[in-house]
Scaffold this motif. Structure first.
Motif, PDB file in Angstrom:
ATOM      1  N   ILE A   1      24.323 -39.415  -0.225  1.00  0.00           N
ATOM      2  CA  ILE A   1      23.167 -39.100  -1.079  1.00  0.00           C
ATOM      3  C   ILE A   1      22.574 -40.423  -1.552  1.00  0.00           C
ATOM      4  O   ILE A   1      23.205 -41.146  -2.324  1.00  0.00           O
ATOM      5  CB  ILE A   1      23.588 -38.218  -2.273  1.00  0.00           C
ATOM      6  CG1 ILE A   1      24.230 -36.917  -1.754  1.00  0.00           C
ATOM      7  CG2 ILE A   1      22.408 -37.937  -3.184  1.00  0.00           C
ATOM      8  CD1 ILE A   1      24.923 -36.108  -2.805  1.00  0.00           C
TER       9      ILE A   1
ATOM     10  N   ARG B   1      20.590 -41.344  -3.711  1.00  0.00           N
ATOM     11  CA  ARG B   1      20.495 -41.533  -5.159  1.00  0.00           C
ATOM     12  C   ARG B   1      21.726 -42.213  -5.741  1.00  0.00           C
ATOM     13  O   ARG B   1      21.661 -42.851  -6.780  1.00  0.00           O
ATOM     14  CB  ARG B   1      20.346 -40.156  -5.802  1.00  0.00           C
ATOM     15  CG  ARG B   1      19.333 -40.055  -6.826  1.00  0.00           C
ATOM     16  CD  ARG B   1      19.204 -38.678  -7.401  1.00  0.00           C
ATOM     17  NE  ARG B   1      20.155 -37.696  -6.935  1.00  0.00           N
ATOM     18  CZ  ARG B   1      19.984 -36.404  -7.076  1.00  0.00           C
ATOM     19  NH1 ARG B   1      18.912 -35.941  -7.641  1.00  0.00           N
ATOM     20  NH2 ARG B   1      20.891 -35.558  -6.658  1.00  0.00           N
ATOM     21  N   PHE B   2      22.859 -42.093  -5.075  1.00  0.00           N
ATOM     22  CA  PHE B   2      24.112 -42.674  -5.557  1.00  0.00           C
ATOM     23  C   PHE B   2      24.313 -44.072  -4.987  1.00  0.00           C
ATOM     24  O   PHE B   2      25.337 -44.380  -4.396  1.00  0.00           O
ATOM     25  CB  PHE B   2      25.290 -41.767  -5.200  1.00  0.00           C
ATOM     26  CG  PHE B   2      25.243 -40.399  -5.793  1.00  0.00           C
ATOM     27  CD1 PHE B   2      24.630 -40.168  -7.013  1.00  0.00           C
ATOM     28  CD2 PHE B   2      25.801 -39.330  -5.137  1.00  0.00           C
ATOM     29  CE1 PHE B   2      24.571 -38.905  -7.565  1.00  0.00           C
ATOM     30  CE2 PHE B   2      25.764 -38.051  -5.668  1.00  0.00           C
ATOM     31  CZ  PHE B   2      25.151 -37.834  -6.896  1.00  0.00           C
ATOM     32  N   ARG B   3      23.326 -44.926  -5.194  1.00  0.00           N
ATOM     33  CA  ARG B   3      23.355 -46.280  -4.623  1.00  0.00           C
ATOM     34  C   ARG B   3      24.579 -47.082  -5.026  1.00  0.00           C
ATOM     35  O   ARG B   3      25.053 -47.911  -4.282  1.00  0.00           O
ATOM     36  CB  ARG B   3      22.087 -47.046  -5.026  1.00  0.00           C
ATOM     37  CG  ARG B   3      20.838 -46.569  -4.353  1.00  0.00           C
ATOM     38  CD  ARG B   3      19.676 -47.459  -4.726  1.00  0.00           C
ATOM     39  NE  ARG B   3      19.405 -47.416  -6.159  1.00  0.00           N
ATOM     40  CZ  ARG B   3      18.513 -46.628  -6.733  1.00  0.00           C
ATOM     41  NH1 ARG B   3      17.781 -45.832  -6.001  1.00  0.00           N
ATOM     42  NH2 ARG B   3      18.333 -46.646  -8.027  1.00  0.00           N
TER      43      ARG B   3
END
Length: 165
Positions: free
Chosen positions: A133, A135-137
């Protein structure tokens, strides 16, 4: 099964842990006595045991949330770090199994080698991975931080075993 799920499964970073798990299962009983459970876990502080187990679970679980970077991104450096790390880790174990009475195996650096060498292949996994995902950098950085913590705690544990010998 959707094609995106198949792609995630095929490119999941957890696959990079499979050789390590197989090696550990096949050869752990061949390690010298200090590495055997009855000696290795004897009188280790419970906080250290809890930290070591928790960190081990985390670093084996987090790769399930990561996939391989594209070949262009990960090509030479990541694969080199991973493959060299696995080879050095296997070598560290092999020396302990084949030459347990050697100066290296009996010394602190040799005894600790199976504990500190995982850092190399763990860095390789981090270099080869990205979060499923986007967004979960920070996931890869979390994996790297927890990997460092695991190696520190695991190495400290082996050091406690070493000083008791």
């Amino acid at each position: 099964m959707s094609s995106s799920l198949i792609r995630i499964i095929r490119s999941n970073s957890f696959w990079l842990l499979i050789p390590i798990l197989i090696w550990n299962v096949l050869f752990a009983h061949w390690l010298p006595r200090p590495y055997q459970p009855e000696v290795f876990w004897h009188d280790i502080p419970s906080l250290m045991v809890t930290m070591e187990h928790g960190l081990r679970i985390a670093i084996f679980a987090l790769p399930t949330l990561m996939v391989f970077r594209s070949w262009k991104e990960a090509r030479l450096k990541g694969w080199s770090m991973y493959l060299i790390g696995v080879a050095v880790y296997f070598l560290a174990w092999s020396v302990q199994m084949i030459f347990p009475a050697s100066v290296w195996s009996q010394g602190v650096w040799g005894m600790l080698a199976p504990a500190y060498t995982p850092l190399i292949w763990l860095v390789g996994i981090a270099m080869l991975s990205r979060p499923i995902i986007p967004r979960f950098r920070g996931l890869v950085w979390l994996f790297m931080g927890l990997s460092i913590c695991f190696v520190v705690v695991h190495t400290a544990h082996v050091y406690l075993v070493f000083v008791r010998l």
